[in-house]
Design a protein around this motif. Structure first.
Motif, mmCIF file in Angstrom:
data_model
loop_
_atom_site.group_PDB
_atom_site.id
_atom_site.type_symbol
_atom_site.label_atom_id
_atom_site.label_comp_id
_atom_site.label_asym_id
_atom_site.label_seq_id
_atom_site.Cartn_x
_atom_site.Cartn_y
_atom_site.Cartn_z
ATOM 1 N N MET A 1 56.219 -0.145 21.383
ATOM 2 C CA MET A 1 56.462 0.960 20.478
ATOM 3 C C MET A 1 56.164 2.289 21.188
ATOM 4 S SD MET A 1 54.394 1.794 16.979
ATOM 5 C CE MET A 1 53.961 3.513 17.007
ATOM 6 N N ASP A 2 56.981 3.279 20.882
ATOM 7 C CA ASP A 2 56.788 4.614 21.478
ATOM 8 C C ASP A 2 56.272 5.585 20.419
ATOM 9 O OD1 ASP A 2 57.928 3.583 23.749
ATOM 10 O OD2 ASP A 2 59.922 4.375 23.329
ATOM 11 N N ILE A 3 55.656 6.660 20.865
ATOM 12 C CA ILE A 3 55.278 7.731 19.930
ATOM 13 C C ILE A 3 55.809 9.057 20.472
ATOM 14 C CG2 ILE A 3 53.236 6.574 18.983
ATOM 15 C CD1 ILE A 3 51.503 8.276 20.839
ATOM 16 N N ASP A 194 45.607 0.150 24.316
ATOM 17 C CA ASP A 194 46.554 -0.889 24.717
ATOM 18 C C ASP A 194 47.925 -0.303 25.057
ATOM 19 O OD1 ASP A 194 44.888 -3.256 24.347
ATOM 20 O OD2 ASP A 194 45.008 -2.818 22.203
ATOM 21 N N ALA A 195 47.910 0.782 25.786
ATOM 22 C CA ALA A 195 49.179 1.402 26.170
ATOM 23 C C ALA A 195 49.881 0.535 27.214
ATOM 24 C CB ALA A 195 48.928 2.796 26.737
ATOM 25 N N SER A 196 51.189 0.609 27.262
ATOM 26 C CA SER A 196 51.920 -0.044 28.348
ATOM 27 C C SER A 196 52.423 1.008 29.337
ATOM 28 C CB SER A 196 53.085 -0.865 27.805
ATOM 29 O OG SER A 196 53.930 -0.054 27.025
ATOM 30 N N ASN A 223 52.466 -6.366 21.097
ATOM 31 C CA ASN A 223 51.610 -7.499 20.733
ATOM 32 C C ASN A 223 50.196 -7.092 20.382
ATOM 33 O OD1 ASN A 223 53.549 -9.596 21.120
ATOM 34 N ND2 ASN A 223 53.381 -9.213 23.309
ATOM 35 N N SER A 224 49.828 -5.843 20.672
ATOM 36 C CA SER A 224 48.463 -5.424 20.369
ATOM 37 C C SER A 224 48.417 -4.477 19.171
ATOM 38 C CB SER A 224 47.850 -4.741 21.590
ATOM 39 O OG SER A 224 48.550 -3.547 21.818
ATOM 40 N N LEU A 232 49.839 2.535 14.705
ATOM 41 C CA LEU A 232 50.848 2.125 13.720
ATOM 42 C C LEU A 232 51.193 3.248 12.745
ATOM 43 C CD1 LEU A 232 50.218 -1.600 12.752
ATOM 44 C CD2 LEU A 232 52.282 -0.562 13.722
ATOM 45 N N THR A 233 50.208 4.095 12.418
ATOM 46 C CA THR A 233 50.500 5.205 11.501
ATOM 47 C C THR A 233 51.426 6.223 12.172
ATOM 48 O OG1 THR A 233 48.652 6.583 12.213
ATOM 49 C CG2 THR A 233 48.219 5.056 10.393
ATOM 50 N N MET A 234 51.543 6.151 13.495
ATOM 51 C CA MET A 234 52.367 7.123 14.222
ATOM 52 C C MET A 234 53.805 6.646 14.385
ATOM 53 S SD MET A 234 49.784 8.376 17.179
ATOM 54 C CE MET A 234 48.305 9.309 16.766
#
Ligand code: ADP
Ligand code: MG
Length: 391
Positions: A1-3, A194-196, A223-224, A232-234
């Motif tokens: 997921m990206d922000i 848990d950034a990728s 997965n994290s 997740l709120t972002m």
């Protein structure tokens, strides 16, 4: 997921990573107010489109304003417009929010990035003195200008890692410790969230000799996300492929591709090999779709619906291995699903594993014309490809 950039900068600030002051704005009416809040006497404000893609600067998505009125005009122009950058694809992305921040006096632009290096099994931090421009081009044409350090997570970030980066950038002595501190904070952000991927391009040295993250990109390991409620709120669903979001809601993992053989498979490994075999047999998969462990009528029906939302799909290859799930149940599910969703392309079905023979019988006796039985993966792939060609 990206922000978004503004969200990544918010996280940076919590960890003491300097960023320019700024506010996110969704309506043009708020832009001037926000610009005044930043300081009515600033020399320069910067208006930045917030989309999940880089290359905004060159595409008109990063603009400088000399007055608060100009900030208002730029905001009006940018909000609601569609921005096409070299990372968005030809359709571009709609700008639903912008970030207004103070202009920074730039002395030099660097690059700082961090990703997981799977072959080294460690996170790697990369820095370059050639920041601001396409780092891909630097990596391509002058890779020696990128310094890399693999950071052993067992010992964590240490000064010698930071010094290697700082010396690699050719920094004068008085800037070395500043860069080490900056890099250490980025390492902590990367690990804690848990950034990728973290990418700061440019990392800027200001005229008054401080390091500032002028741009910020962060991606996270999906997965994290269960243990990253703040991230997740972002989430901004308007930035994601709508069909993929819909599939996720039903526990299906779907990735759209550009071929014409739709695939419905249980298990990610089998889904990958199914796509490989379709390619091997001369076809092109239209998607990756993993329906998960329990392939029942409902998930199969949803799967059909999602696959068929892609107008390129000319046939569907259902490849299910019955381990825990029984093939006869899946066959029943396929028949029910075919009725509910009005499947109007040929469906090639290969079922193997528990109760495979019963399943074959159910399909053979179904009386549904566009269901074609296959007895191996290769046979299924060939039949699905041949169906695309109208045979
Ligand atoms: P992108 O990578 O999407 O093009 P950036 O945030 O990197 O967007 O901005 C592009 C360029 O715009 C930067 O390299 C920098 O030169 C300039 N810029 C961006 N933000 C500011 C700022 N706050 N002050 C001064 N210049 C800026
Ligand atoms: Mg950038």
């Amino acid at each position: 997921m990206d922000i978004h950039e503004h969200q990544a900068k918010e996280i940076f600030r919590k960890y003491g990573v300097p960023t320019p002051n700024g506010y996110v704005v969704y309506k043009p009416d708020n832009a001037v107010k926000v610009a005044q809040q930043l300081g009515g006497d600033l020399d320069v404000w910067v208006v930045k489109a917030q989309i999940h893609a880089g290359g905004r600067g060159k595409a008109g998505g990063v603009k400088l304003a000399k007055s608060t009125e100009e900030v208002g005009l730029l905001a009006k122009e940018m909000l609601g417009s569609t921005l096409v950058t070299h990372q968005t694809g030809a359709n571009g992305k709609k700008v639903n929010r912008i970030y207004i921040e103070e202009g920074v006096n730039i002395e030099k632009e660097f690059y700082l990035g961090m990703v997981l290096d799977r072959s080294k099994e460690m996170p790697v931090m990369m820095a370059s003195s050639e920041g601001g421009i396409d780092i891909e081009e630097v990596a391509d044409k002058s890779p020696e200008k990128i310094v890399k350090v693999a950071i052993n997570p067992t010992i964590g970030f240490r000064g010698f890692y930071g010094r290697k980066l700082a010396f690699g950038l050719g920094l004068p002595r008085e800037q070395v410790n500043k860069l080490i501190k900056f890099a250490e904070s980025i390492y902590n952000v990367y690990m804690d969230y848990d950034a990728s991927l973290i990418e700061i391009n440019p990392l800027v040295l200001t005229k008054d000799k401080t390091f500032i993250a002028l741009d910020a990109k962060m991606s996270f390991d999906d997965n994290s996300l269960y243990r990253q409620p703040e991230i997740l709120t972002m989430r901004d669903l308007t930035e994601e492929e709508p069909v993929e979001v819909e599939a996720n809601k039903h526990g299906l993992s779907y990735v759209k591709l550009d071929g014409n053989v739709g695939c419905m498979v249980n298990g990610a490994g089998l889904a990958m090999s199914t796509m490989d075999i379709i390619k091997h047999e001369g076809g092109t998969p239209a998607n990756f779709l993993d329906v998960g462990g329990g392939a029942n009528a409902e998930t199969v029906a949803k799967g059909f619906e999602i696959i068929l939302s892609d107008p390129n799909v000319k046939s569907i290859f259902v490849n299910i291995f019955g381990g825990i799930v029984r093939c006869d149940r899946v066959a029943q599910g396929i028949l029910e699903a075919a009725k509910i969703t009005n499947v109007n392309v040929p469906v090639v079905v290969r079922l193997d594993g528990t109760n495979a023979e019963e399943a074959q019988e159910i399909l053979a006796n179904s009386g549904i014309k566009n269901i074609i039985a296959a007895d191996s993966i290769a046979d299924g792939a060939r039949k699905a490809i041949s169906a695309v060609r109208g045979n």
